[in-house]
Design a protein around this motif. Structure first.
Motif, short mmCIF file in Angstrom:
data_model
loop_
_atom_site.label_atom_id
_atom_site.label_comp_id
_atom_site.label_asym_id
_atom_site.label_seq_id
_atom_site.Cartn_x
_atom_site.Cartn_y
_atom_site.Cartn_z
N MET A 148 0.82 -1.48 0.31
CA MET A 148 -0.31 -0.59 0.40
C MET A 148 0.95 0.47 0.16
SD MET A 148 -3.32 -0.51 -0.06
CE MET A 148 -4.25 -2.19 0.06
N SER A 149 2.11 0.86 1.00
CA SER A 149 2.83 2.13 0.80
C SER A 149 3.54 2.42 -0.98
CB SER A 149 4.02 2.08 1.98
OG SER A 149 4.20 1.16 1.15
N LEU A 150 3.57 0.83 -1.60
CA LEU A 150 4.17 2.10 -3.06
C LEU A 150 3.30 2.24 -3.78
CD1 LEU A 150 5.65 -1.32 -3.33
CD2 LEU A 150 6.79 0.35 -2.50
N VAL A 151 1.51 2.49 -3.59
CA VAL A 151 0.67 2.46 -4.53
C VAL A 151 -0.15 3.57 -4.31
CG1 VAL A 151 -0.88 1.77 -6.48
CG2 VAL A 151 0.98 -0.06 -5.59
N GLU A 152 -0.15 4.90 -4.74
CA GLU A 152 -1.12 5.86 -4.39
C GLU A 152 -2.61 5.79 -5.11
OE1 GLU A 152 -2.11 10.51 -5.91
OE2 GLU A 152 -0.29 9.81 -6.18
N GLN A 153 -3.47 5.63 -4.31
CA GLN A 153 -5.05 5.16 -4.72
C GLN A 153 -6.47 6.49 -5.39
OE1 GLN A 153 -6.32 1.08 -3.48
NE2 GLN A 153 -3.94 1.66 -2.08
N ARG A 154 -7.07 6.83 -6.04
CA ARG A 154 -7.19 7.26 -6.31
C ARG A 154 -8.75 6.42 -7.27
NH1 ARG A 154 -6.66 13.00 -5.60
NH2 ARG A 154 -4.51 13.59 -5.25
N TRP A 155 -9.85 7.28 -6.46
CA TRP A 155 -11.66 6.41 -6.72
C TRP A 155 -11.84 6.90 -8.43
CZ3 TRP A 155 -13.13 1.85 -4.39
CH2 TRP A 155 -12.35 1.79 -3.57
N ALA A 156 -11.87 6.29 -9.22
CA ALA A 156 -11.81 6.55 -10.86
C ALA A 156 -13.31 6.95 -10.53
CB ALA A 156 -11.70 6.47 -11.81
N ARG A 157 -14.60 5.83 -9.54
CA ARG A 157 -15.72 5.63 -9.72
C ARG A 157 -15.87 6.59 -8.16
NH1 ARG A 157 -19.38 3.87 -13.27
NH2 ARG A 157 -17.43 2.41 -15.03
N PRO A 158 -17.00 6.82 -7.71
CA PRO A 158 -17.28 7.21 -6.39
C PRO A 158 -17.32 6.01 -5.17
CG PRO A 158 -18.61 8.43 -7.65
CD PRO A 158 -18.67 7.04 -8.23
N GLN A 159 -16.38 7.15 -4.30
CA GLN A 159 -16.04 5.51 -3.41
C GLN A 159 -17.37 4.87 -2.18
OE1 GLN A 159 -13.04 6.15 -0.16
NE2 GLN A 159 -13.44 5.10 0.61
N ARG A 160 -17.84 3.79 -2.49
CA ARG A 160 -19.06 3.99 -1.67
C ARG A 160 -18.73 3.78 0.79
NH1 ARG A 160 -22.93 -1.92 -1.30
NH2 ARG A 160 -23.90 -1.27 0.26
N THR A 161 -19.82 4.48 1.33
CA THR A 161 -20.00 5.71 2.15
C THR A 161 -20.82 5.06 2.94
OG1 THR A 161 -21.33 6.94 1.56
CG2 THR A 161 -18.98 7.78 1.68
N THR A 162 -21.72 3.63 2.54
CA THR A 162 -22.65 2.96 3.35
C THR A 162 -22.48 1.34 3.10
OG1 THR A 162 -24.65 4.69 3.41
CG2 THR A 162 -24.50 2.68 3.89
N LEU A 163 -21.51 1.27 4.54
CA LEU A 163 -20.96 -0.01 4.25
C LEU A 163 -21.26 -0.95 5.98
CD1 LEU A 163 -16.84 0.49 4.59
CD2 LEU A 163 -18.99 -0.27 2.41
N ASP A 164 -23.01 -1.51 5.33
CA ASP A 164 -24.06 -1.84 6.12
C ASP A 164 -23.91 -3.58 6.18
OD1 ASP A 164 -25.09 -1.48 3.97
OD2 ASP A 164 -27.13 -0.24 4.93
N GLY A 165 -23.37 -3.82 4.79
CA GLY A 165 -23.41 -5.48 4.31
C GLY A 165 -24.28 -5.26 3.38
N THR A 166 -24.95 -4.21 2.86
CA THR A 166 -26.17 -4.31 1.95
C THR A 166 -25.18 -4.66 0.76
OG1 THR A 166 -27.59 -3.30 3.06
CG2 THR A 166 -28.13 -3.78 0.32
N PRO A 167 -25.38 -5.78 -0.19
CA PRO A 167 -25.03 -5.69 -1.14
C PRO A 167 -24.95 -4.28 -2.56
CG PRO A 167 -26.05 -8.35 -0.83
CD PRO A 167 -26.59 -7.05 0.29
N GLY A 168 -23.75 -4.41 -3.20
CA GLY A 168 -23.83 -3.43 -4.45
C GLY A 168 -24.21 -3.73 -6.00
N ARG A 169 -23.16 -2.48 -6.63
CA ARG A 169 -23.07 -3.93 -8.23
C ARG A 169 -21.95 -3.73 -8.17
NH1 ARG A 169 -26.23 1.74 -10.65
NH2 ARG A 169 -26.66 -0.11 -12.69
N GLY A 170 -20.62 -4.02 -8.12
CA GLY A 170 -20.31 -4.98 -7.99
C GLY A 170 -19.17 -4.91 -8.85
N ARG A 171 -18.37 -3.56 -9.76
CA ARG A 171 -18.06 -2.93 -10.34
C ARG A 171 -17.50 -1.58 -9.55
NH1 ARG A 171 -18.82 -0.57 -16.84
NH2 ARG A 171 -15.98 -0.19 -16.80
N SER A 172 -16.23 -1.55 -9.16
CA SER A 172 -15.51 -0.03 -8.69
C SER A 172 -14.48 0.06 -10.18
CB SER A 172 -14.39 -0.77 -7.59
OG SER A 172 -15.39 -0.69 -7.04
#
Length: 284
Positions: A148-172
């Motif tokens: 993780m220290s070697l790689v800068e990461q930026r979300w090209a699709r919006p980061q999911r903020t609600t993490l309650d175990g509800t399945p999403g759409r499966g694409r990031s």
């Protein structure tokens, strides 16, 4: 490490290859480890690719690695290139103290500059400068000195903020930029982003499990596949991931990798063991 010229991934891995057809060797150093403290799967695939390249002078066209056991912190990995009779296929067997930890097979040869792409370009993605950095919750503890220290990461699709175990759409999708180790690490770009570097970056595909499963989640690679299309342009790589299914706690992933121009440079496939992480409950 020579900072004046291009950085070979073998240097970053600390890989040595015996000139007399002996095995390659590297150690699972801190900057090569995942959040669980074991070897980052993509680093194993990258090392195998580098062994074949150094021994035969050929570039990776396609490679896959099957992991048979973890490589613990500080363990030395030996990589034996099995005879392949002059054909373009190669097999690399990785062992730790005689125990097989992964096996890599692949096709190697001269990279063609004549590329016809049929997949759509990634012109939908905002440039990295307009994308927010990936962040981690305060309660999530792991060694920040790993890959993780070697790689800068930026979300090209919006980061999911609600993490309650509800399945999403499966694409990031993430923009990824690789650096050499250390606080003043140099960014890798263009010719430095070889198949070995793409193997390391492609192993970020399990990040898509967070959006798919609705939990902070990470994966343990069971197998990694890489198919190389062309040498990237620039320093940023876009990793567009789809979680296709989760079967008996094993996620099946596929991803496309693009450079900053939106051109496809590689495709990735992976099966990964799913680990969900949630904050400890308060006892007060």
């Amino acid at each position: 490490m020579d900072e004046s010229g291009p950085v070979a991934l073998g240097e970053l891995l600390g890989l040595t290859v015996d000139a007399q057809a002996g095995p390659g060797r590297f150690v699972a150093a801190r900057h090569l480890r995942n959040t669980r403290g074991t070897l980052w799967g993509g680093c194993g695939l990258a090392a195998a690719i580098e062994v074949v390249r150094r021994r035969g002078g050929r570039e990776c066209l396609w490679a896959q690695t099957h992991f048979l056991g973890p490589v613990q912190a500080g363990e030395a990995v030996e990589l034996a290139l099995e005879p392949y009779g002059g054909l373009s296929q190669a097999v690399v067997r990785a062992t730790v103290d005689g125990r097989v930890v992964f096996v890599t097979t692949g096709t190697f040869g001269r990279r063609s500059q004549d590329v016809t792409r049929f997949a759509p370009a990634a012109d939908w993605a905002p440039p990295p400068s307009q994308c927010p950095p990936r962040t981690f919750p305060d309660w999530l503890t792991f060694d920040r000195g790993g890959v993780m220290s070697l790689v800068e990461q930026r979300w090209a699709r919006p980061q999911r903020t609600t993490l309650d175990g509800t399945p999403g759409r499966g694409r990031s999708a993430l923009w990824l930029r690789m650096r050499t180790p250390g606080p003043s690490g140099r960014v890798l770009a263009d010719a430095e982003l070889t198949a070995s570097a793409l193997a390391v970056l492609g192993d970020f595909a399990p990040v898509a499990l967070i959006e798919a499963l609705g939990d902070i989640t990470y994966g343990t690679s069971l197998d990694n596949h890489l198919r190389v299309v062309a040498v990237p342009s620039g320093e940023w790589i876009l990793l567009d991931v789809r979680v296709e299914a989760v079967v008996r706690n094993v996620a099946q992933l596929r991803a496309s990798m693009y450079d900053h121009t939106g051109a496809l440079v590689a495709t990735v496939g992976q099966s990964t063991l799913v680990h969900r992480v949630r904050p400890a409950r308060s006892t007060s």
